[in-house]
Design a protein around this motif. Structure first.
Motif, mmCIF file in Angstrom:
data_model
loop_
_atom_site.group_PDB
_atom_site.id
_atom_site.type_symbol
_atom_site.label_atom_id
_atom_site.label_comp_id
_atom_site.label_asym_id
_atom_site.label_seq_id
_atom_site.Cartn_x
_atom_site.Cartn_y
_atom_site.Cartn_z
ATOM 1 N N ARG A 283 -116.456 -6.424 37.199
ATOM 2 C CA ARG A 283 -115.554 -5.800 36.271
ATOM 3 C C ARG A 283 -115.024 -4.588 36.601
ATOM 4 O O ARG A 283 -114.988 -3.585 35.890
ATOM 5 C CB ARG A 283 -116.483 -5.672 35.113
ATOM 6 C CG ARG A 283 -116.746 -6.965 34.488
ATOM 7 C CD ARG A 283 -117.718 -7.250 33.184
ATOM 8 N NE ARG A 283 -117.070 -6.396 32.028
ATOM 9 C CZ ARG A 283 -117.702 -6.644 30.894
ATOM 10 N NH1 ARG A 283 -118.639 -7.311 30.738
ATOM 11 N NH2 ARG A 283 -117.120 -5.810 30.007
ATOM 12 N N ALA A 284 -114.568 -4.444 37.878
ATOM 13 C CA ALA A 284 -113.876 -3.455 38.402
ATOM 14 C C ALA A 284 -112.355 -3.188 37.951
ATOM 15 O O ALA A 284 -111.913 -4.330 37.411
ATOM 16 C CB ALA A 284 -114.424 -3.108 40.055
ATOM 17 N N SER A 285 -111.725 -2.375 38.672
ATOM 18 C CA SER A 285 -110.446 -2.461 38.836
ATOM 19 C C SER A 285 -109.890 -3.605 39.800
ATOM 20 O O SER A 285 -109.852 -3.469 40.913
ATOM 21 C CB SER A 285 -109.597 -1.100 38.997
ATOM 22 O OG SER A 285 -109.594 -0.408 37.807
ATOM 23 N N LEU A 286 -109.421 -4.636 39.343
ATOM 24 C CA LEU A 286 -109.091 -5.690 40.091
ATOM 25 C C LEU A 286 -107.497 -5.802 40.507
ATOM 26 O O LEU A 286 -106.883 -6.231 39.572
ATOM 27 C CB LEU A 286 -109.807 -6.987 39.638
ATOM 28 C CG LEU A 286 -109.683 -8.380 40.437
ATOM 29 C CD1 LEU A 286 -110.209 -8.268 41.853
ATOM 30 C CD2 LEU A 286 -110.295 -9.369 39.717
ATOM 31 N N CYS A 287 -106.925 -5.732 41.623
ATOM 32 C CA CYS A 287 -105.716 -6.103 41.827
ATOM 33 C C CYS A 287 -105.721 -7.345 42.592
ATOM 34 O O CYS A 287 -106.044 -7.517 43.767
ATOM 35 C CB CYS A 287 -105.341 -4.898 42.668
ATOM 36 S SG CYS A 287 -105.513 -3.316 41.840
ATOM 37 N N LEU A 288 -104.804 -8.261 42.092
ATOM 38 C CA LEU A 288 -104.401 -9.494 42.556
ATOM 39 C C LEU A 288 -103.222 -9.857 43.176
ATOM 40 O O LEU A 288 -102.100 -9.498 42.320
ATOM 41 C CB LEU A 288 -105.024 -10.615 41.771
ATOM 42 C CG LEU A 288 -106.426 -10.429 41.096
ATOM 43 C CD1 LEU A 288 -106.619 -11.769 39.930
ATOM 44 C CD2 LEU A 288 -107.091 -10.851 42.546
ATOM 45 N N TYR A 289 -102.992 -9.962 44.471
ATOM 46 C CA TYR A 289 -101.606 -10.070 44.941
ATOM 47 C C TYR A 289 -101.772 -11.762 45.304
ATOM 48 O O TYR A 289 -102.588 -12.475 45.162
ATOM 49 C CB TYR A 289 -101.786 -9.488 46.572
ATOM 50 C CG TYR A 289 -101.472 -7.866 46.434
ATOM 51 C CD1 TYR A 289 -100.335 -7.539 46.824
ATOM 52 C CD2 TYR A 289 -102.704 -7.253 46.250
ATOM 53 C CE1 TYR A 289 -100.501 -5.916 46.815
ATOM 54 C CE2 TYR A 289 -102.551 -5.830 46.157
ATOM 55 C CZ TYR A 289 -101.714 -5.242 46.544
ATOM 56 O OH TYR A 289 -101.435 -3.945 46.480
ATOM 57 N N LEU A 290 -100.359 -12.280 45.310
ATOM 58 C CA LEU A 290 -100.235 -13.565 46.141
ATOM 59 C C LEU A 290 -101.019 -14.504 45.007
ATOM 60 O O LEU A 290 -101.515 -15.745 45.558
ATOM 61 C CB LEU A 290 -100.646 -13.662 47.338
ATOM 62 C CG LEU A 290 -100.157 -12.709 48.483
ATOM 63 C CD1 LEU A 290 -100.704 -12.944 49.848
ATOM 64 C CD2 LEU A 290 -98.678 -12.986 48.611
ATOM 65 N N SER A 291 -100.987 -14.528 43.538
ATOM 66 C CA SER A 291 -101.794 -15.361 42.708
ATOM 67 C C SER A 291 -100.998 -15.703 41.644
ATOM 68 O O SER A 291 -101.581 -16.488 40.770
ATOM 69 C CB SER A 291 -102.787 -14.376 42.386
ATOM 70 O OG SER A 291 -103.709 -13.942 43.442
#
Length: 255
Positions: free
Chosen positions: A160-168
């Protein structure tokens, strides 16, 4: 090693004025510019000098790209391999560096601003809020190429962190389903499309609306998701570092 290295340079998220000074200087001095034309703003490539050979890579395989890079480097040219964002993130530079090393050609890597940083800045948001979240995770959905099992989205989301999702973006429904098992449904998600480009679009939505909004906008590429409770941080959140009661090497504290 060849005395003149190949420069692997990060172009940043898109806006020409978000180039680092070092990156801009190298593009302006390039004799050969090998650039990812499907992802990089043409205005950045236009900084190259008159007479610079420009090689667009959107239709090329890595082997074809490296054939050009190796040939021009062996000829003593100043070669700049220009990547979008930061080349150390999903840039396939490890393969390129290995091929250059095998050929006895040196490499210098110049970092670039990443889309997650540009997105947070555009939102005037901090992704590490004291007492709320102190970790930023950069990752992507598995997709066709997969991710190691230990880095499965369920494991990352459990933080539950700051999650940065690329290419998704192509897998947004599956991503949302998995995230909802760990984050509350009202967790803010910043959806950033072509961040810092003239047609930039950024919107913060509840996690429960992440897939719907993405599909309504028909987002399938050049899209970043930032999932973070920090995007709705309480106004009273405060870092101890600047508190009057906190002392450190350069400032005494007030007891």
């Amino acid at each position: 090693m060849n005395q003149k290295p190949v420069w692997i340079v990060g172009a940043g998220p898109g806006a020409p004025d978000l180039l680092t000074l070092r990156a801009a200087r190298l593009v302006e001095q390039a004799e050969v510019l090998v650039w990812t034309d499907s992802l990089i703003n043409p205005q950045i490539a236009a900084l190259a000098p008159e007479g610079c050979e420009q090689v667009r890579t959107s239709t090329l395989t890595l082997e074809q790209v490296m054939e050009v890079v190796l040939d021009r480097a062996r000829a003593g040219k100043t070669v700049v391999r220009l990547h979008d964002g930061d080349p150390c993130l999903y840039g396939a530079i490890a393969e390129q560096i290995c091929r250059l090393a095998d050929a006895g050609i040196g490499v210098e890597v110049v970092p670039g601003l990443s889309a997650y940083q540009a997105t947070a800045s555009a939102l005037q948001s901090e992704l590490t809020i004291p007492g709320l979240v102190q970790t930023i995770v950069l990752s992507r959905a598995g997709g066709r190429t997969g991710v190691p099992a230990r880095e499965a989205l369920e494991r990352l989301a459990a933080l539950r962190a700051s999650l940065c999702l690329y290419l998704s973006a192509r897998h947004v429904e599956e991503v949302q389903t998995e995230l909802l098992r760990h984050y509350p449904a009202d967790t803010p998600v910043a959806i950033g499309y072509r961040v810092s480009w003239p047609d930039e679009w950024i919107k913060v939505v509840p996690l429960a609306d992440m897939a719907r909004v993405s599909q309504e906008r028909q987002l399938i590429r050049t899209t970043l998701y930032v999932v973070s409770p920090a995007l709705a941080a309480p106004a009273e959140a405060r870092s101890r570092l600047y508190s009057a009661s906190h002392n450190h090497l350069f400032r005494g504290g007030v007891s």
